[in-house]
Design an enzyme around this catalytic site. Sequence first.
Site, PDB file in Angstrom:
ATOM      1  N   MET A  15       0.846  -1.189   0.000  1.00 29.77           N
ATOM      2  CA  MET A  15       0.000   0.000   0.000  1.00 29.77           C
ATOM      3  C   MET A  15       0.880   1.237   0.000  1.00 29.77           C
ATOM      4  O   MET A  15       1.730   1.391   0.886  1.00 29.77           O
ATOM      5  CB  MET A  15      -0.928   0.013   1.227  1.00 29.77           C
ATOM      6  CG  MET A  15      -2.024  -1.030   1.210  1.00 29.77           C
ATOM      7  SD  MET A  15      -3.066  -0.971   2.699  1.00 29.77           S
ATOM      8  CE  MET A  15      -1.996  -1.839   3.874  1.00 29.77           C
ATOM      9  N   VAL A  16       0.684   2.095  -0.996  1.00 27.07           N
ATOM     10  CA  VAL A  16       1.446   3.333  -1.069  1.00 27.07           C
ATOM     11  C   VAL A  16       1.158   4.174   0.170  1.00 27.07           C
ATOM     12  O   VAL A  16       0.010   4.307   0.588  1.00 27.07           O
ATOM     13  CB  VAL A  16       1.087   4.111  -2.355  1.00 27.07           C
ATOM     14  CG1 VAL A  16       1.778   5.467  -2.379  1.00 27.07           C
ATOM     15  CG2 VAL A  16       1.479   3.295  -3.585  1.00 27.07           C
ATOM     16  N   CYS A 116      -1.898  -2.074 -10.175  1.00 29.57           N
ATOM     17  CA  CYS A 116      -2.288  -0.725  -9.752  1.00 29.57           C
ATOM     18  C   CYS A 116      -3.115  -0.044 -10.841  1.00 29.57           C
ATOM     19  O   CYS A 116      -2.662   0.086 -11.988  1.00 29.57           O
ATOM     20  CB  CYS A 116      -1.050   0.116  -9.442  1.00 29.57           C
ATOM     21  SG  CYS A 116      -1.456   1.816  -8.959  1.00 29.57           S
ATOM     22  N   GLY A 222      -8.170  -9.093  -1.455  1.00 33.54           N
ATOM     23  CA  GLY A 222      -9.512  -8.573  -1.664  1.00 33.54           C
ATOM     24  C   GLY A 222     -10.505  -9.090  -0.654  1.00 33.54           C
ATOM     25  O   GLY A 222     -10.810 -10.281  -0.627  1.00 33.54           O
ATOM     26  N   ASP A 223     -10.994  -8.192   0.220  1.00 30.25           N
ATOM     27  CA  ASP A 223     -12.022  -8.524   1.213  1.00 30.25           C
ATOM     28  C   ASP A 223     -11.567  -9.549   2.247  1.00 30.25           C
ATOM     29  O   ASP A 223     -12.386 -10.321   2.756  1.00 30.25           O
ATOM     30  CB  ASP A 223     -13.301  -9.021   0.533  1.00 30.25           C
ATOM     31  CG  ASP A 223     -14.034  -7.912  -0.213  1.00 30.25           C
ATOM     32  OD1 ASP A 223     -13.647  -6.738  -0.042  1.00 30.25           O
ATOM     33  OD2 ASP A 223     -14.979  -8.213  -0.961  1.00 30.25           O
ATOM     34  N   ALA A 245      -5.280  -5.626   3.005  1.00 28.60           N
ATOM     35  CA  ALA A 245      -4.984  -4.225   2.696  1.00 28.60           C
ATOM     36  C   ALA A 245      -5.839  -3.284   3.544  1.00 28.60           C
ATOM     37  O   ALA A 245      -5.383  -2.764   4.555  1.00 28.60           O
ATOM     38  CB  ALA A 245      -5.193  -3.959   1.206  1.00 28.60           C
TER      39      ALA A 245
END
Length: 479
Positions: A15-16, A116, A222-223, A245
Site C-alpha cells: 500500500m502506497v 495498480c 480482496g475482502d 490491505a
Amino acid sequence: MGLLNYSNKVCLAPMVRIGELPMRLLALRYGANLVWGPEIVDKALLSGTPVERVVNDRINCIDFVKPPSNKVLFRVHPLEANRLIFQLGSASPELAVEAAKLVANDVAGIDLNCGCPKHFSVHAGMGAGLLKNQDRLVSILDALVNEIGKPYKISISCKIRLLETKEDTLKLVERICDTGVRAITVHCRTTPMRNTEPADRSYLSEIVGVCRNKDVSILVNGDVLSYNDGLDVIEKYGVDGVLIARAAERNVSCFRIEGPLSSFKVAEEFLKMALEVDNNFGNTKYCLNQIMQGSFRKNVRQLAQTAKTYEDLKKAFEIEYKHSDASSVCPTLEKEKSLVISFVDLPSFLESLLASNILKQLSRLHFTKIFAVSEEEDICKQLDDIHEKFLCHGIALSLISADNLASAIASAHLVICMEKDESIMNEAVCDQKITIRLPINSNTNEAVVECENKSMQSKHALDIIQERIKDLEEKAQVV
C-alpha cells in the site's frame, strides 16, 4: 536470504504511503507472516544519481537514499528483512533488473506490480497497464527471474488483477507461471472495479488449479478482514496465502489471532514505532489519520490532526518517549522452527496429523519443518502425497535416518517420540528440548501417552499432543 515459503501465510498487502517501515514492523509484531513494502517505481531509484545504500547506525536500519538531497526512498529493518517483499513498478525489463539489483541483498523477494489502476501508473505502462501488454509483462518477469531471482537466490513474484473474462485470466496466469516466478497474487477485482465492490472469487479455484499444475504459489487479495478470516479463505479456496490491505490500513492489529486491539492502542503503538525508526513526520501523520477514522477519542484526534511536529503528536497522545535500543518497541520476531517426530506407524500417524487441527497450531507457532525419523527404505513413496499436503500448510516434511538425528534434534524446538526411543530421548534431554513422549503398551504394542498418571490408547495421542501445543501457544502469547 533464501527462497520464500508462501504456504499458509497471512500478509500485509502493498500500500502506497501506508506500507512504510513502522506499519510493516507493527504488522509483523501483531502476527503477519510476510509484509509487502509500498510500490517504488524503477526510475525513482535510478534516475539521475541512483539511490545509495547507507547503514543507519542510529536506528539500526538500512536506508536507500537519493543524492544529492539524501531523501530516504526506502528503509529496511533487520527484523523484517527475511519476511519483506519489495514491490517494484516497472514497464521495462532492463530498468526492472537494474533497480532490483540495488535492493536485492536486503529483501526476501521482488514483486512486480501488475495491478495498480491509478492513472499515473497505467499511463506509463506500469501496474494494471501491463495487463494490456502481456508480452511486456512476461518479458519483465523473465528478466527478473533469470537476472535477480536465480543469482541472488530470492523469490520473484507478481501481483495482478482479474481480466474481463475467466478464460483470459486463466491464460495470463499460465503465462506468468511459465516465467518461473515463485508466486502470483491475484487481486480478485478487475481494473475498473472499486475497492468497495465485493471481491469476485467465483473462479478462484480454477486459478488455483493452474498454479498447482505449474508448482507456483498462489495468494489472494480482496475482502480479507483479519488473520483468522485469512486462514478461512486459505482453507476454503486452497490458496497458499492471503494479503490484507484495507482492514490493515484501518487497524493493523487485525493480524492478531486473539482479535484486534482498540484503534487508540494501535495509534499509540504506531506512533512509538514511527519515533523509534525515525519515520517521516508527514507519513506518520497520514497513517495516524487513517487509524483514527471512525470511533476515536475526539480530543486526541483533533490535537493529532493539527500537529505540526512529533512533539505535538506526543502531547496529543500524552506519551513520554525517548529513543531506545528498540528492544521494547521492535521486539525480536519469532524465528521459523522445526520439530522431530518418531512413531511406530509413521505414515498413519502423519495422515492423522493432517486430519487434525495440529498443523494449524504449529503454523501459528512458526513451525515450518518436520523431520520424520524412519529407517524403512520404501517409506519415501508412501509419503509423497503426504509431503505435498504438508506443504499446503506451510510445513516442509523431510525424512531422516539415525545418521542425521543428532543435527535435526539440535536445530529442533520440539521433539515428539516414543519413550522406547532412548537415543532420541537422551539427545532431546541433553539439548533441553521440549518433548512430548509417547510410551508403548507392551500388551497391545499400540502407542499411548501418559496424562495425569493414566495411559490412553493411540487414538487419543493426537488429543494430548494438541493440548501440549496449546500450552505452547499460551506461553508464546504471554511472552
